[in-house]
Design a protein around this motif. Structure first.
Motif, PDB file in Angstrom:
ATOM      1  N   VAL A 195     -20.453  27.506 -27.484  1.00 52.33           N
ATOM      2  CA  VAL A 195     -19.820  28.603 -28.076  1.00 52.33           C
ATOM      3  C   VAL A 195     -20.803  29.880 -27.635  1.00 52.33           C
ATOM      4  O   VAL A 195     -21.861  29.669 -27.328  1.00 52.33           O
ATOM      5  N   PRO A 196     -20.137  30.885 -28.025  1.00 54.60           N
ATOM      6  CA  PRO A 196     -20.976  32.227 -27.717  1.00 54.60           C
ATOM      7  C   PRO A 196     -22.081  32.076 -28.404  1.00 54.60           C
ATOM      8  O   PRO A 196     -22.000  31.621 -29.611  1.00 54.60           O
ATOM      9  N   THR A 197     -23.375  32.569 -28.120  1.00 54.45           N
ATOM     10  CA  THR A 197     -24.571  32.783 -28.879  1.00 54.45           C
ATOM     11  C   THR A 197     -24.463  33.109 -30.204  1.00 54.45           C
ATOM     12  O   THR A 197     -25.101  32.399 -31.102  1.00 54.45           O
ATOM     13  N   HIS A 198     -23.765  34.102 -30.537  1.00 52.83           N
ATOM     14  CA  HIS A 198     -23.624  34.586 -31.850  1.00 52.83           C
ATOM     15  C   HIS A 198     -22.954  33.763 -32.904  1.00 52.83           C
ATOM     16  O   HIS A 198     -23.055  33.937 -34.122  1.00 52.83           O
ATOM     17  N   GLU A 199     -22.490  32.618 -32.272  1.00 49.51           N
ATOM     18  CA  GLU A 199     -21.487  31.602 -33.019  1.00 49.51           C
ATOM     19  C   GLU A 199     -22.228  30.418 -33.008  1.00 49.51           C
ATOM     20  O   GLU A 199     -21.954  29.304 -33.929  1.00 49.51           O
ATOM     21  N   ALA A 200     -23.571  30.496 -32.455  1.00 47.74           N
ATOM     22  CA  ALA A 200     -24.197  29.308 -32.680  1.00 47.74           C
ATOM     23  C   ALA A 200     -25.054  28.950 -33.783  1.00 47.74           C
ATOM     24  O   ALA A 200     -25.377  30.145 -34.254  1.00 47.74           O
ATOM     25  N   ASP A 201     -25.459  27.858 -34.140  1.00 42.46           N
ATOM     26  CA  ASP A 201     -26.541  27.830 -35.215  1.00 42.46           C
ATOM     27  C   ASP A 201     -27.951  28.123 -34.694  1.00 42.46           C
ATOM     28  O   ASP A 201     -28.225  27.360 -33.835  1.00 42.46           O
ATOM     29  N   ALA A 202     -28.672  28.770 -35.534  1.00 38.39           N
ATOM     30  CA  ALA A 202     -30.016  28.959 -35.269  1.00 38.39           C
ATOM     31  C   ALA A 202     -30.799  27.466 -35.228  1.00 38.39           C
ATOM     32  O   ALA A 202     -31.795  27.364 -34.599  1.00 38.39           O
ATOM     33  N   ALA A 203     -30.437  26.561 -36.053  1.00 39.29           N
ATOM     34  CA  ALA A 203     -31.165  25.368 -35.962  1.00 39.29           C
ATOM     35  C   ALA A 203     -31.029  24.470 -34.515  1.00 39.29           C
ATOM     36  O   ALA A 203     -31.543  23.585 -34.495  1.00 39.29           O
ATOM     37  N   ALA A 204     -30.139  24.911 -33.716  1.00 36.86           N
ATOM     38  CA  ALA A 204     -29.985  24.240 -32.695  1.00 36.86           C
ATOM     39  C   ALA A 204     -31.166  24.835 -31.752  1.00 36.86           C
ATOM     40  O   ALA A 204     -31.283  23.819 -30.669  1.00 36.86           O
ATOM     41  N   ILE A 205     -31.619  25.755 -31.818  1.00 37.48           N
ATOM     42  CA  ILE A 205     -32.715  26.384 -30.908  1.00 37.48           C
ATOM     43  C   ILE A 205     -34.022  25.488 -30.993  1.00 37.48           C
ATOM     44  O   ILE A 205     -34.781  25.113 -32.124  1.00 37.48           O
ATOM     45  N   THR A 206     -34.549  25.090 -29.742  1.00 35.16           N
ATOM     46  CA  THR A 206     -35.570  24.147 -29.963  1.00 35.16           C
ATOM     47  C   THR A 206     -36.992  25.454 -29.975  1.00 35.16           C
ATOM     48  O   THR A 206     -36.815  26.372 -29.489  1.00 35.16           O
ATOM     49  N   PRO A 207     -38.218  24.770 -30.461  1.00 39.30           N
ATOM     50  CA  PRO A 207     -39.287  25.558 -30.329  1.00 39.30           C
ATOM     51  C   PRO A 207     -39.563  26.017 -29.130  1.00 39.30           C
ATOM     52  O   PRO A 207     -39.842  27.438 -28.904  1.00 39.30           O
ATOM     53  N   LEU A 208     -39.322  25.306 -27.939  1.00 41.13           N
ATOM     54  CA  LEU A 208     -39.606  25.990 -26.441  1.00 41.13           C
ATOM     55  C   LEU A 208     -38.402  27.165 -26.297  1.00 41.13           C
ATOM     56  O   LEU A 208     -38.686  28.022 -25.748  1.00 41.13           O
ATOM     57  N   GLY A 209     -37.227  26.654 -26.760  1.00 40.36           N
ATOM     58  CA  GLY A 209     -36.225  27.581 -26.576  1.00 40.36           C
ATOM     59  C   GLY A 209     -36.286  28.961 -27.319  1.00 40.36           C
ATOM     60  O   GLY A 209     -35.977  30.045 -26.728  1.00 40.36           O
ATOM     61  N   ARG A 210     -36.846  29.080 -28.627  1.00 40.70           N
ATOM     62  CA  ARG A 210     -37.136  30.153 -28.962  1.00 40.70           C
ATOM     63  C   ARG A 210     -38.244  31.209 -28.000  1.00 40.70           C
ATOM     64  O   ARG A 210     -38.195  32.116 -28.079  1.00 40.70           O
ATOM     65  N   PHE A 211     -39.052  30.468 -27.769  1.00 39.78           N
ATOM     66  CA  PHE A 211     -40.163  31.242 -26.765  1.00 39.78           C
ATOM     67  C   PHE A 211     -39.494  31.629 -25.674  1.00 39.78           C
ATOM     68  O   PHE A 211     -39.297  32.840 -25.104  1.00 39.78           O
ATOM     69  N   LEU A 212     -38.580  30.829 -24.915  1.00 34.06           N
ATOM     70  CA  LEU A 212     -37.884  31.175 -23.936  1.00 34.06           C
ATOM     71  C   LEU A 212     -36.774  32.506 -23.809  1.00 34.06           C
ATOM     72  O   LEU A 212     -36.737  33.380 -23.256  1.00 34.06           O
ATOM     73  N   ARG A 213     -36.395  32.489 -24.950  1.00 36.91           N
ATOM     74  CA  ARG A 213     -35.293  33.649 -25.486  1.00 36.91           C
ATOM     75  C   ARG A 213     -36.109  34.569 -25.659  1.00 36.91           C
ATOM     76  O   ARG A 213     -35.838  35.836 -25.094  1.00 36.91           O
ATOM     77  N   LYS A 214     -37.196  34.705 -26.443  1.00 29.82           N
ATOM     78  CA  LYS A 214     -37.883  35.935 -26.943  1.00 29.82           C
ATOM     79  C   LYS A 214     -38.564  36.403 -25.603  1.00 29.82           C
ATOM     80  O   LYS A 214     -38.666  37.556 -25.380  1.00 29.82           O
ATOM     81  N   SER A 215     -39.187  35.628 -24.713  1.00 31.40           N
ATOM     82  CA  SER A 215     -39.748  36.164 -23.346  1.00 31.40           C
ATOM     83  C   SER A 215     -38.635  36.599 -22.238  1.00 31.40           C
ATOM     84  O   SER A 215     -38.807  36.892 -21.163  1.00 31.40           O
TER      85      SER A 215
END
Length: 186
Positions: A64-84
């Motif tokens: 789904v588009p990112t704004h429709e995705a659940d934040a709980a689906a983001i992995t810890p590495l994923g948070r870093f990758l998105r932020k950077s």
């Protein structure tokens, strides 16, 4: 002129970032066992293409588009990758293949009909989609399709080599917040 800049930037980026790409591939494999994410997106002329990114969400997450995705689906590495914004690096291959530009409207999913209609009405599909653009550095994401299509049209109408370089520089220095993700409580 901008296509030549795309090729030069993509090749340079892939060469310079190759050690980082390797480390992120290994880290992504440890994190999810599937470090790369491929998804069909809408390109220039509304032609579909396969976009490649580093995976930031669990492999079983709905497409789904990112704004429709659940934040709980983001992995810890994923948070870093998105932020950077390092999750975007594999798209340099899409740029070399000619599916994308470094600067242009972010490619949407075929299911995002409201954004597709708004972009079609403004001639946005006459250009290659990009890794970054005015919407991204302005903090406007695909959750506001009309506003994003307006910014896409504005950017494309005034895109020069100087503004192209400016968008890249602003993205690399952290301007913009990326696509919003739904909070767990919603």
């Amino acid at each position: 002129m901008l296509r030549a800049a795309d090729i030069l930037c993509a090749l340079s980026g892939l060469v310079l970032a190759s050690p980082v790409l390797l480390v992120l591939l290994i880290a992504g494999y440890v994190d999810t066992r599937a470090p790369l994410f491929r998804q069909q997106r809408v390109g220039a002329g509304e032609t579909p293409f396969m976009l490649t990114k580093f995976r930031t969400m669990k492999p079983d997450t709905r497409h789904v588009p990112t704004h429709e995705a659940d934040a709980a689906a983001i992995t810890p590495l994923g948070r870093f990758l998105r932020k950077s914004k390092l999750d975007e690096l594999p798209q340099l291959w899409n740029v070399l293949a000619g599916d994308m530009s470094i600067v242009g409207p972010r490619p949407c999913l075929p299911s995002q009909t409201q954004l597709i209609e708004a972009r079609r009405a403004r001639g946005v599909f006459n250009a290659r989609p990009g890794i970054t653009g005015l919407g991204q550095i302005s903090g406007v994401d695909m959750s506001t399709p009309e506003k994003l299509a307006e910014l896409d049209q504005q950017m494309l109408g005034s895109l020069t080599l100087a503004s192209y370089c400016r968008y890249i520089l602003l993205t690399m220095t952290g301007k913009g917040s990326g696509d919003r993700v739904r909070d767990k409580m919603q």
